[in-house]
Design a protein around this motif. Structure first.
Motif, short mmCIF file in Angstrom:
data_model
loop_
_atom_site.label_atom_id
_atom_site.label_comp_id
_atom_site.label_asym_id
_atom_site.label_seq_id
_atom_site.Cartn_x
_atom_site.Cartn_y
_atom_site.Cartn_z
N VAL A 134 0.78 -1.19 0.27
CA VAL A 134 0.07 -0.02 -0.09
C VAL A 134 0.70 1.34 0.03
CG1 VAL A 134 -1.89 1.32 1.07
CG2 VAL A 134 -1.98 -1.30 0.92
N ALA A 135 2.24 1.15 0.15
CA ALA A 135 3.10 2.23 -0.03
C ALA A 135 2.98 2.58 -1.34
CB ALA A 135 4.53 1.78 0.58
N ASN A 136 2.79 1.92 -2.32
CA ASN A 136 2.64 2.07 -3.72
C ASN A 136 1.64 3.44 -4.00
OD1 ASN A 136 1.77 1.44 -6.58
ND2 ASN A 136 3.90 0.62 -6.59
N GLN A 137 2.50 4.31 -4.95
CA GLN A 137 1.60 5.33 -5.08
C GLN A 137 0.45 5.26 -6.16
OE1 GLN A 137 1.43 8.38 -3.84
NE2 GLN A 137 2.91 7.74 -2.24
N ARG A 138 0.91 4.33 -7.15
CA ARG A 138 -0.38 4.01 -8.19
C ARG A 138 -1.43 3.64 -7.55
NH1 ARG A 138 -1.29 6.05 -13.15
NH2 ARG A 138 -2.12 4.62 -14.61
N LEU A 139 -1.25 2.70 -6.80
CA LEU A 139 -2.16 1.75 -5.98
C LEU A 139 -3.10 2.67 -5.09
CD1 LEU A 139 -3.56 -0.68 -5.12
CD2 LEU A 139 -2.04 -1.08 -3.24
N LEU A 147 -12.74 5.36 2.18
CA LEU A 147 -11.38 4.66 2.12
C LEU A 147 -10.50 5.10 2.93
CD1 LEU A 147 -9.74 2.94 0.23
CD2 LEU A 147 -9.48 4.86 -1.39
N PHE A 148 -9.87 4.17 3.77
CA PHE A 148 -8.88 4.52 4.76
C PHE A 148 -7.42 3.99 4.02
CE2 PHE A 148 -12.66 4.78 6.97
CZ PHE A 148 -12.44 5.89 8.10
N ILE A 149 -6.41 4.87 3.91
CA ILE A 149 -5.23 4.54 3.30
C ILE A 149 -4.29 5.05 4.45
CG2 ILE A 149 -3.51 4.45 1.61
CD1 ILE A 149 -5.61 5.39 -0.51
N PRO A 150 -3.45 4.20 5.13
CA PRO A 150 -2.53 4.66 6.04
C PRO A 150 -1.33 5.72 5.38
CG PRO A 150 -2.92 2.46 6.42
CD PRO A 150 -3.39 2.78 5.18
N ALA A 151 -0.66 6.22 6.31
CA ALA A 151 0.49 7.08 5.82
C ALA A 151 1.61 6.10 5.33
CB ALA A 151 1.12 7.76 6.88
N THR A 152 2.39 6.41 4.39
CA THR A 152 3.45 5.34 3.80
C THR A 152 3.93 4.48 4.78
OG1 THR A 152 3.29 6.91 1.93
CG2 THR A 152 4.86 4.98 1.97
N LYS A 153 4.68 5.37 5.78
CA LYS A 153 5.40 4.73 6.95
C LYS A 153 4.70 3.84 7.67
CE LYS A 153 6.33 7.72 10.71
NZ LYS A 153 7.16 8.47 11.37
N LEU A 154 3.54 3.76 7.79
CA LEU A 154 2.76 3.12 8.75
C LEU A 154 2.13 1.82 8.10
CD1 LEU A 154 0.34 5.45 10.80
CD2 LEU A 154 2.70 4.41 11.23
N CYS A 155 2.31 1.90 6.46
CA CYS A 155 1.97 0.85 5.82
C CYS A 155 2.96 -0.33 5.82
CB CYS A 155 2.22 0.87 4.29
SG CYS A 155 0.74 2.20 4.01
#
Ligand code: KG4
Ligand code: ZN
Length: 330
Positions: A266-271, A286-294
Motif C-alpha cells: 500500500v506504500a505504492n503510489q499508483r495503488l 476509504l482509509f489509506i495509512p501514511a506510507t510509513k505506517l504501511c
C-alpha cells in the motif's frame, strides 16, 4: 492505556508505544533491508541475527520518555513470519512481561496491519472490507467489528509484494522490488506490453500473481530488447488493476461503510491513487495509512492489542510462522 508493541516478523525490528489504540507516542524501526539488498533477498538467518542485535536498543528508544508504570501491557507479533525473527520478539516480550509483571497479548501480524488505519485521527466504521497486501500475503477480509474477521479470499500462489519482488529481480532491479519497480514505472508507459490481469474477472476474492511473473520472464526471454521502464509500469498496473477490482467488488457486495488498506504494498503510489479514484463510489469511506505506517512497524501491533485486548499467560505464547487470518464470524 499505553501499550508497548513489539514487531519482529521479518527484517524490521520495531517497537512502539500507543495510547488508547490511536495516539502514537513513539515509533522506532530498525530495518535490515539494506543488508538483504546485497544478497538480492532475505536470508532468514541473517535477518534473525539482525533482530538479536537491534531488539534491545529499539525497545529502549521506544520507551525512553516513559516510566515502566505508564505501560499497561505488552503486545507482540507471534506470527506469521520467519521463525528466527519471530522468536526474538516473542522471547523478549515474554521476558519483559515477566520482569515488569505486565499482561502480554499475542498478535496476528496480518490482522494487526489493518489497525494502521486507526492511527491517524479518523475512526473506521464497521462493517469494513480490509485488503492486506504485503511481501508474503494478499488477503481480503470482512470485518464486522473489532477482531471479527471473515476471510473472503487470498492469493493462491505468489503474494502481490512477492510478485513485485520477483519480477524486479528478473529485471535486475534488486531488493526490495516494490519501491524499485514503482520508481522506474514513473517514467514508463503501462500499455507498451500486454500483460495478464490474473483472475480479474472471476467472481471470487482470490488472487494469483505467479502467472504474471511467468509472463514477464517469457517476455524477457523472447524480446530482443526490453524497455525496462515500460515493463515496470506494466507490471505495476497489472497488479494494481487486480487489487482495485477485487477490493471494489468485495466492498459493493458487502455494502460496507469503510474500506481499509494495509501492508507494505500500500506504500505504492499508483495503488493509492487508483483506489482513491475507483473506490469511494460505493458510499464507503476509504482509509489509506501514511506510507510509513504501511510497511512493518509496531504501532499497529499496539493499536490492535488495545481494541482486542486478550492477554494470555506469558508461558503460553509461542511463535507461529504459518499463522493465518483467524476467522471468528460466519
Ligand atoms: O508489510 P511489509 O512491510 O512486510 C511484510 O509483512 O511482508 O511488506 C513488504 C512488501 C515487499 O514485498 C515490498 O516490495 C512491498 O511491500 N513494497 C512495495 C512498495 N514498498 C514496499 N510494493 C510496491 N510499491 C511500493 N512502493
Ligand atoms: Zn507486514
Amino acid at each position: 492505556m499505553c501499550i508497548l508493541g513489539i514487531e519482529t516478523s521479518c527484517d524490521e525490528t520495531a517497537a512502539a508505544v500507543v495510547k488508547n489504540g490511536i495516539k502514537i507516542l513513539s515509533n522506532v524501526v530498525a530495518s535490515s533491508t539494506d543488508l538483504h539488498a546485497k544478497t538480492g533477498g532475505i536470508i532468514p538467518e541473517v535477518a534473525a541475527r539482525e533482530q538479536v542485535k537491534w531488539i534491545v536498543p529499539v525497545i529502549e528508544k521506544s520507551i525512553a520518555s516513559l516510566k515502566s508504570k505508564d505501560i499497561k501491557a505488552i503486545a507482540v507479533t507471534h506470527g506469521p513470519g520467519l521463525i528466527g525473527s519471530l522468536l526474538v520478539g516473542v522471547e523478549t516480550a515474554k521476558t519483559l512481561a515477566y520482569v515488569w509483571k505486565k499482561p502480554i497479548v499475542p498478535i496476528n501480524h496480518l490482522q494487526a496491519h489493518l489497525y494502521a488505519n486507526w492511527l491517524e485521527g479518523k475512526t473506521p466504521q464497521f462493517p469494513a472490507i480490509g485488503l492486506v497486501v504485503s511481501g508474503g500475503h494478499t488477503d481480503l477480509v470482512l470485518m464486522k467489528s473489532h477482531g471479527q474477521f471473515k476471510w473472503l479470499g487470498g492469493t493462491r500462489d505468489d503474494a502481490a509484494g512477492e510478485c513485485f519482488d520477483k519480477t524486479a529481480r528478473v529485471l535486475g532491479l534488486g531488493y526490495p522490488g516494490g519501491p524499485a519497480i514503482s520508481r522506474l514505472a514513473q517514467k514508463g508507459n503501462p500499455n507498451t506490453y500486454d500483460l495478464p490481469r490474473p483472475m480479474i474477472n472471476q467472481k471470487n476474492y482470490d488472487f494469483s500473481f505467479s502467472g504474471l511473473k511467468t509472463a514477464v520472464i517469457n517476455l524477457m526471454r523472447k524480446a530482443k530488447k526490453v524497455e525496462k521502464k515500460d515493463l515496470a509500469a506494466g507490471i505495476q498496473q497489472s497488479i494494481v488493476d487486480v487489487l482495485v477490482a477485487k477490493t471494489a467488488r468485495a466492498a459493493k457486495k458487502h455494502r460496507v461503510k469503510s474500506v481499509l488498506l494495509a501492508g507494505g504494498v500500500v506504500a505504492n503510489q499508483r495503488l493509492r491513487e487508483q483506489m482513491k479514484e475507483k473506490l469511494p463510489t460505493l458510499d464507503n469511506q476509504l482509509f489509506i495509512p501514511a506510507t510509513k505506517l504501511c510497511t512493518d512497524n509496531a504501532t499497529y501491533v499496539a493499536s490492535y492489542a488495545h481494541f482486542n485486548f486478550k492477554p494470555i499467560s506469558w508461558q503460553k505464547i509461542e511463535a507461529d510462522p504459518s499463522l493465518r487470518i483467524v476467522e471468528v464470524i460466519e
